[in-house]
Design an enzyme around this catalytic site. Structure first.
Site, short mmCIF file in Angstrom:
data_model
loop_
_atom_site.label_atom_id
_atom_site.label_comp_id
_atom_site.label_asym_id
_atom_site.label_seq_id
_atom_site.Cartn_x
_atom_site.Cartn_y
_atom_site.Cartn_z
N LYS C 71 9.14 20.09 -80.53
CA LYS C 71 9.94 19.77 -81.58
C LYS C 71 9.11 20.09 -82.95
CE LYS C 71 12.31 15.55 -83.62
NZ LYS C 71 12.49 13.94 -83.39
N SER C 146 17.20 12.74 -83.36
CA SER C 146 16.84 13.61 -84.16
C SER C 146 16.32 14.87 -83.60
CB SER C 146 15.66 13.21 -85.15
OG SER C 146 14.73 12.97 -84.73
N SER C 170 15.50 8.69 -80.73
CA SER C 170 15.60 10.33 -80.77
C SER C 170 15.68 11.15 -79.82
CB SER C 170 14.79 10.51 -82.26
OG SER C 170 15.14 9.96 -83.27
#
Lengths: 476, 106, 472
Positions: C71, C146, C170
């Site tokens: 990420k 997210s 997330s």
């Protein structure tokens, strides 16, 4: 109306650690800009703080030396504001749960001994440096200092005169220096002071509005700026107006205070416990251990030196000015056996040399043994007292021993009568007029003759022997 | 709890954000709505002074020399928008009295 | 694509060229990521020539040759780290996150950085400055957030595994929306050094895998104390998969009533109920329990998370790195212009909320109370686990993946999507989302929550659940 001055001080002290408070960068003063930085103290995204054990120990030591209550649990908090030398946009400090509270420092002056209460001692990280006049179109930022460990020492408003404030700072500096906690060097920024000043009617209990004075670069600046601020506030109050709470910057060059009021008056620092750091928990044994290791502080040392060595107060005051000087003195006494001569040599010739070359006594390159040797050579007449002081100067400059210098330069005191007589004869011959005057009654001219002979001998003649010889020669 | 536009603008200043008129209007509405929801916390009764803790119970302390500064793949100053002669350069603060060389804390 | 452990073994045994799995991953990435209908899951990736030139060692690492995605809020050397924000466009950190280092040390190949809601703030990955991510199961829908990019990358079969971050769900929620496994460890289990902080007391690095086993492999490699993170705990790392074959027999599964109310979509409810039935059939004891302080959880979460975020994002000021807008006349204007242009709407919203919660006048009323609420939420879990429950089971999210654009205008609606996941962050507990069914063609995730440091039990239950679902 008679006004009483009320002063409190906030002192920031850099701790003498090898590494920064939350990362392992070095803390050397004067390093190339931005050369002692890493992701943590640069505030790079993703970096995290890790507490420095040595800093904690020194902070505890300082707090103990100031007679504070050291708390077993204290909490690091974030203090938020924006400034280019504050990389994370917040400073890691301690707020509602500081390391230590409720201490006291005794400050002696000729007139009295005052007990100044210490409200708190807490740990925090230093910011970097913003230099406004280095580049023409902006401000230059050096982050070497960002993250250096500090303790903030806050006093209660117990000081009543600018002179007291100065005396407090001197005693504080000395006490911290005795503990080896900091270099306490205002020029290098390892000790910084802000003063809080207010006035109240004599005898009143409530405090007046206080202002904060910043940008003070020396203890003398503290004293002078407080004088100016007291004068300013007095004028306001006498005119029947109110003092506004504000921050003022001291300008050293013209001795004035300038208000820092800008459009954002109040700073909401939004303190909250730093979630990246668990609470600092101290074991009682650790605190006790550090307490046991506390070196002898100035007050105790003063008393002991006066008692053990039977020196008077003024002598001792000079000798305890720094821990290293006091250590030097005691080492010297241990070698020569007598306190008074040791004190005299240190107070006079040795400190004079130290001032001349702008170094501290322990950095002169004249260890106690070397000075003791020189003292012995003066005592046994190898060199005169005056010559001895010259030799000391050369020892400081060259690092050589007294004996080496005396031999190389041929400085040993001459007591041999043949040599002395030779000089005496020469002087008598060259100064017939003065001889006449002496013989006709101006006997105080003996000094002149001694002086001339000393010059001829380039200082090497033994002045006592000379005096006797000259009198003998002149009277006959 | 509702937040006025003026309050939003004050908060925005604290956070160094500039909002247009319509943004401050929208955001004060957003925040008021969220705060209204969040006001469920108002009915909470919890004894004072209880600290909720996660992670280790005490702050780890590193000894000198125990942890080297993280080795960096390239000088961190490479990413700086304006770096000259070893210094980060920024525009000067509006009133130079803002913070002095001795620490910056206003 | 086969599982992580077998890829690594093939590479170690020389059955497969060490660089081959990564090259294949890059090829799949190039096929699926770009273009107007592409996933947009990756913000940066190895190029074709870089993939060809890859030299991968095969000497015994647990993840030898395994292609993984990271990420884009985790610091990496070699790729930029943008956090999905303009303010860090092109930013290249000079150092690497501990978790990334650990993956590399075990031979994993970092194929690219994945898209995310800006600074991890969001539940749909629509808050990225670099465009939203499409859900591989249905390109008109969000992948969740997210960590939407990481979830999509695994769901699309591009990479074998991915790292994400989980502050309020997330990792788990996008795993649920995309039909993959997503796990969040106990707070302090995995180092946060190098994870760009959103909310420091809630953030944890999480992992995605196509299967429970794959997620466990990744966690096994990155877990463990890190002296560079003062919030990481010095505890030995057990074999998380030790109980993979133990099964559900005798497992006491708690079902909190507060998570099965009206907010739940019927399809989600049905899949979760079916999952519980499967566990019961496997010998688990299902027990209804209550976590009464759940009603405060979302409020507490949003106050704490935004307060910490407002502070963590103060470092983005244009001084030392990232974007700078110097068109103004002085420092003050530089700060304002830089941050105003650099941060998106949602980030600004949260910074403002968080700043407000910490201001002198409101600190106790909001931040102070939220922290105390957190204690209550945590105590609820302790009471339930202390009463003999091994794991809790809840839906991961009240809904399946919603359409792109549906919720962006309504922040409160968006926040409500986190209602089932925030509690594990507040209490610091390990939690995992496992695909348990399908509703209207879209994946449904079931969440398991275990006690602190109870990852072994968590995985035991997850393996059992996965097995039961597969068998059904």
């Amino acid at each position: 109306m008679s006004w009483e001055t009320v002063i409190g001080l906030e002192v920031h002290v850099q701790l003498r650690t090898a590494e920064k408070l939350f990362c392992s960068d070095g803390t050397v003063f004067g390093a190339a800009p931005n050369s002692q930085v890493c992701p943590v103290c640069l505030g790079l995204p993703g970096a995290l703080p890790v507490l420095n054990r040595e800093a904690v120990d020194l902070a505890i030591t300082a707090a103990l030396g100031l007679d504070c209550q050291v708390h077993e649990v204290s909490v690091f908090a974030r203090k938020s504001y924006f400034y280019p030398d504050l990389p994370k946009g917040y400073q890691i400090t301690q707020f509602s749960e500081p390391l230590a509270t409720e201490g006291v420092l005794e400050v002696r002056s000729a007139a009295e001994t005052r007990r100044i209460r210490i409200r708190r001692v807490h740990m925090e990280e230093d910011a970097g440096k913003s230099i406004h006049d280095r580049v023409p179109d902006g401000t230059a930022v050096d982050l070497n200092r960002a993250g250096v460990p500090l303790i903030e020492i806050v006093t209660e408003p117990d000081l009543r005169t600018p002179a007291q404030a100065r005396a407090f700072l001197q005693e504080l500096k000395r006490t911290l220096e005795y503990m080896g906690v900091s270099d306490c060097n205002m020029e290098e920024g390892s000790l910084r002071v802000d003063a809080n000043v207010s006035l109240r009617p004599e005898g009143a209990e409530a405090y007046g509005v206080k202002t904060e004075v910043k940008n003070l670069n020396s203890f003398s600046a503290v004293e002078r700026s407080v004088v100016v601020e007291v004068r300013r506030q007095t004028a306001i109050l006498e005119a029947g107006e109110e003092v506004v709470q504000e921050t003022l910057l001291w300008d050293e060059r013209d001795g004035t205070l300038r208000s820092m009021r800008s459009k954002e008056e109040s700073h909401d620092y939004r303190y909250f416990p730093d979630p990246d750091l668990p609470p600092l928990r101290l074991q009682p044994e650790r605190i006790r251990g550090l307490e046991a290791e506390l070196p002898e502080l100035p007050a105790r040392r003063r008393t002991r030196l006066m008692e053990e060595h039977r020196l008077d107060g003024r002598d001792v005051e000079v000798l305890i000015a720094s821990r290293s000087l006091a250590d030097y003195f005691e080492a010297l006494v241990a070698i020569v056996g007598e306190a008074k001569p040791a004190a005299n040599w240190i107070k006079g010739p040795l400190l004079k040399e130290a001032n001349r070359v702008q170094r501290s006594v322990e950095d002169l390159g004249i260890p106690p043994r070397a000075l003791a040797d020189l003292m012995g050579l003066v005592d046994d007449g190898t060199v005169s007292g005056t010559m001895g002081r010259t030799v000391l100067g050369q020892m400081a400059d060259s690092g050589k021993t007294a004996r080496q210098i005396i031999e190389t330069e041929g400085l040993s005191q001459v007591q041999d009568s043949d040599e002395l007589n030779a000089w005496v004869e020469a002087v008598i011959e060259e100064n017939s007029e003065e001889v006449e005057r002496y013989r006709s009654g101006e006997t105080r001219l003996i000094g002149y003759f001694v002086g001339q002979t000393m010059q001829k001998s380039r200082g090497r003649a033994d002045p006592k022997a000379l005096s006797a010889l000259l009198r003998n020669r002149l009277d006959n | 709890m509702s937040i006025t536009r003026e309050e939003i603008l004050q908060i925005a200043t604290l956070a160094r954000l500039r909002l247009t008129d319509s943004e401050s209007e929208d955001l004060s509405q957003d925040l008021s709505q969220i705060l209204e929801y969040v006001d469920t916390l108002a009915s909470l009764q919890v004894p004072e002074g209880e600290r909720f803790e996660l992670g280790p119970p005490e702050a780890p302390e590193r000894k000198a020399g125990q942890m080297a500064p993280d080795a960096m793949a390239h000088p961190p100053t490479d990413s700086a928008p304006d770096f000259r002669d070893g210094f980060f350069v920024v525009p000067s603060p509006p009133s130079l009295g803002g913070a002095d060389d001795s620490g910056g804390s206003p | 694509m086969t599982g992580i452990a077998s890829i690594a073994e093939d590479v170690r045994e020389g059955r497969v060229d060490a660089a081959e799995p990564a090259r294949a991953a890059v090829a799949r990435l190039r096929e699926q990521n770009g273009g107007p209908q592409g996933l947009n899951a990756f913000l940066a990736a190895l190029s074709e020539s870089e993939a060809l030139a890859l030299k991968v060692s095969s000497d015994g690492g647990r993840l030898s040759g395994v292609p993984v995605a990271i990420k884009d809020n985790l610091a990496t050397v070699g790729f930029p780290t943008t956090c999905g924000s303009r303010i860090l466009e092109g930013y290249r950190p000079p150092y690497e996150a501990t978790v990334v280092k650990r993956l590399r040390e075990e031979g994993a190949v970092i194929v690219g950085k994945t898209n995310l809601d800006e600074f991890a703030m969001g539940s749909s990955t629509e808050n990225s400055a670099y465009g939203p991510v499409r859900n591989p199961c249905d390109p008109t829908r969000v992948p969740g957030g997210s960590s939407g990019g990481s979830a999509a990358a695994v769901a699309a079969g591009i990479v074998s595994g991915a790292l994400g971050s989980d502050t309020g769900g997330s990792v788990r929620q996008p795993a649920s929306f995309c039909g993959v496994v997503g796990v969040k460890p106990t707070y302090g289990r995995v180092s946060r050094y190098g994870l760009v902080a959103f909310a420091s007391s809630l953030d944890q690095v999480g992992m995605f895998g196509a299967t429970v086993a794959d997620a466990a492999e990744l966690l096994q490699v990155v877990a463990g104390h890190d002296p560079r993170d003062s919030t990481s705990v010095d505890l030995p790392v057990p074999d998380f998969s030790e109980e993979r074959d133990t099964g559900a027999e005798g497992l006491v599964v708690g079902v909190p009533t507060e998570y099965f109310g009206d907010a739940l979509e019927p399809g989600v409810k049905a899949s979760c109920q079916a999952a519980l039935d499967m566990l019961a059939a496997g010998g688990a004891q299902i027990r209804e329990v209550s976590l009464p302080n759940t009603r405060y959880a979302l409020s507490a979460y949003y106050v704490i998370a935004t307060a910490e975020a407002s502070s963590n994002l103060a470092r983005f000021d244009g001084v030392r790195y990232g974007a700078r807008d110097s068109s103004g006349k002085d420092l003050g204007e530089m700060y304002e212009r830089t941050r105003t242009a650099g941060f998106g709407r949602e980030v600004k919203r949260r910074i403002l909320l968080g700043t407000f919660a910490l201001t002198a006048g409101y600190h106790d009323q909001y931040y102070g109370r939220a922290q105390r609420a957190r204690g209550l939420v945590s105590a609820d879990f302790e009471a339930v686990f202390g009463g003999g429950v091994d794991v809790l089971f809840t839906p991961t999210s009240p809904t399946v993946a919603f359409p792109l654009g549906e919720r962006v205008q309504d922040p409160l609606q968006m926040y409500l999507a986190d209602v089932f996941t925030v509690t594990a962050n507040l209490a610091g507990l390990p939690a995992i989302s496992v695909p348990v069914g399908v509703s209207d063609g879209l994946p449904v995730g079931g969440q398991l929550i275990a006690p602190k440091w109870g990852e072994k039990t968590l995985f035991r239950a997850a393996f059992a659940l996965e097995g039961a679902v597969e068998a059904a």
